[in-house]
Design an enzyme around this catalytic site. Structure first.
Site, mmCIF file in Angstrom:
data_model
loop_
_atom_site.group_PDB
_atom_site.id
_atom_site.type_symbol
_atom_site.label_atom_id
_atom_site.label_comp_id
_atom_site.label_asym_id
_atom_site.label_seq_id
_atom_site.Cartn_x
_atom_site.Cartn_y
_atom_site.Cartn_z
ATOM 1 N N ASP A 1 -7.476 -51.171 -29.597
ATOM 2 C CA ASP A 1 -7.484 -50.518 -28.281
ATOM 3 C C ASP A 1 -8.695 -49.591 -28.123
ATOM 4 O O ASP A 1 -8.802 -48.584 -28.822
ATOM 5 C CB ASP A 1 -6.169 -49.726 -28.160
ATOM 6 N N TYR B 1 -10.723 -49.409 -9.175
ATOM 7 C CA TYR B 1 -11.436 -50.181 -10.197
ATOM 8 C C TYR B 1 -12.929 -49.804 -10.186
ATOM 9 O O TYR B 1 -13.507 -49.501 -11.238
ATOM 10 C CB TYR B 1 -11.245 -51.678 -9.915
ATOM 11 N N TYR C 1 -10.420 -53.009 -17.970
ATOM 12 C CA TYR C 1 -9.249 -53.141 -17.094
ATOM 13 C C TYR C 1 -9.793 -53.829 -15.843
ATOM 14 O O TYR C 1 -10.610 -53.264 -15.122
ATOM 15 C CB TYR C 1 -8.683 -51.757 -16.775
ATOM 16 N N THR C 2 -9.352 -55.079 -15.579
ATOM 17 C CA THR C 2 -10.047 -55.875 -14.559
ATOM 18 C C THR C 2 -9.164 -56.293 -13.374
ATOM 19 O O THR C 2 -9.619 -57.039 -12.518
ATOM 20 C CB THR C 2 -10.649 -57.156 -15.203
#
Ligand SMILES: NC(=O)c1ccc[n+]([C@@H]2O[C@H](COP(=O)([O-])OP(=O)(O)OC[C@H]3O[C@@H](n4cnc5c(N)ncnc54)[C@H](OP(=O)(O)O)[C@@H]3O)[C@@H](O)[C@H]2O)c1
Length: 296
Positions: free
Chosen positions: A34, A125, A59-60
């Site tokens: 991670d 995002y 993170y997508t």
């Protein structure tokens, strides 16, 4: 030694394939190591000399990020900070992938954003990815941040696969026609990452890369339909109507930039790149798909 982070993702898999083909020495990690946990990264890289770190993780999920704000920032900002700290300690060079979503997209085509243009993300995002870029800039000197857009590849969920599925399921497929950008094949971006590593070039900083040419999601869908019909990826007599709709008619949790064309002269000049047009890359991608064993 190269450390490829996010090797199980869509881009990461193409980068890994290329490294393997070139017989480069590299180690890989994905979610099991991670990036949001600095100690875990330290432990993973203990006693290993690393020349390059390639970060394809992230993170997508653009829509989910609107709700999972803390998670998006934990990975796209804090995770990138952790990777940068490891890079600083190990004197590794970093290649990190960022996005056209750092821009608001309020310019009109044919305007294209250059690396120096003002950023102004309009969704969580984009904000978290911009925060990640800023962490790198604070901590490192030897880095390449590559902003890219509209990625698709053999592995992973992407627009091309969604369209191919919808063309099989529906008689009418509605696609947004007022968002403009440049579809980009992950294999082409992987090639650029390799070129940066091989070049040993020290012009560190931010670069923009997409396939050449500009289109809308609607035109992109039309091209996927026409080319996949030619290749026999859809049933021979299957006819689908593709209907253009406005962004306002297709509400999503996250707002998206209307026009996010990236100006690529810097990367073309510095790395002597010839970039193929998005439709040629798409053709190549669909050709590869048509040669794979059917998933059905
Ligand atoms: N896709 C696009 O259109 C696009 C456009 C512009 C820029 N980008 C950027 O390009 C890069 C690659 O995109 P992609 O589409 O290939 O992404 P992807 O397929 O979602 O791959 C990302 C990988 O990172 C892993 N990951 C997530 N959280 C992690 C964590 N905490 N620690 C370690 N690994 C973690 C993911 O695992 P799980 O799948 O298990 O979560 C996944 O394997 C990303 O930085 C993205 O922001 C993408």
């Amino acid at each position: 030694m190269i450390w490829l982070i996010g090797n199980k993702g869509m881009l990461g898999q193409d980068v890994g394939k290329l490294f393997k083909r070139k017989r480069l020495s590299y180690l890989t990690s994905d979610k099991e190591v991670d990036i949001a946990n600095y100690q875990i990264l330290q432990e993973f890289t203990k006693d290993i000399k690393i020349e390059w770190i390639i970060n394809c993780s992230g993170y997508t999920d653009v829509d989910k990020a609107e709700k999972e704000i803390a998670e998006a920032f934990q990975i796209n900002r804090d995770g990138v900070r952790n990777i940068s700290k490891i890079a600083a300690e190990k004197q590794s060079k970093l290649i990190h992938i960022s996005t056209d979503y750092v821009f608001d997209g309020r310019q009109r085509a044919p305007f294209a954003y250059s690396e120096e243009d003002e950023t102004n993300p309009i969704n969580v995002y984009g904000k978290s990815k911009l925060a990640g870029e800023q962490e790198i800039e604070k901590i490192l000197e030897e880095y390449f941040i590559i902003r890219t857009a509209w990625l698709y590849g053999v592995q992973g969920n992407n627009f091309v696969y969604s369209m191919l599925r919808l063309f099989k399921e529906r008689d009418v497929v509605k696609v947004i026609n007022d968002q403009i950008g440049s579809p980009t094949y992950t294999a082409d971006l992987a090639g650029v990452i390799l070129k940066i590593i091989e070049s040993n070039f020290s012009g560190y900083g931010i670069y923009h890369f997409t396939n050449e040419g500009v289109t809308s999601w609607y035109e992109f869908a039309r091209a996927i339909y026409d080319k996949s019909k030619d290749l026999g990826l859809l049933g021979g007599d299957r006819r689908v109507e593709i209907r253009g709709i406005k962004t306002d008619d297709y509400p999503t949790a996250a707002k998206r930039p209307k026009c996010s064309i990236l100006y690529k002269d810097k990367i073309k000049r510095e790395f002597n790149l010839k970039i193929r047009n998005w439709d040629k890359a798409l053709e190549n991608f669909l050709n590869i798909l048509s040669s794979l064993p059917s998933q059905e």
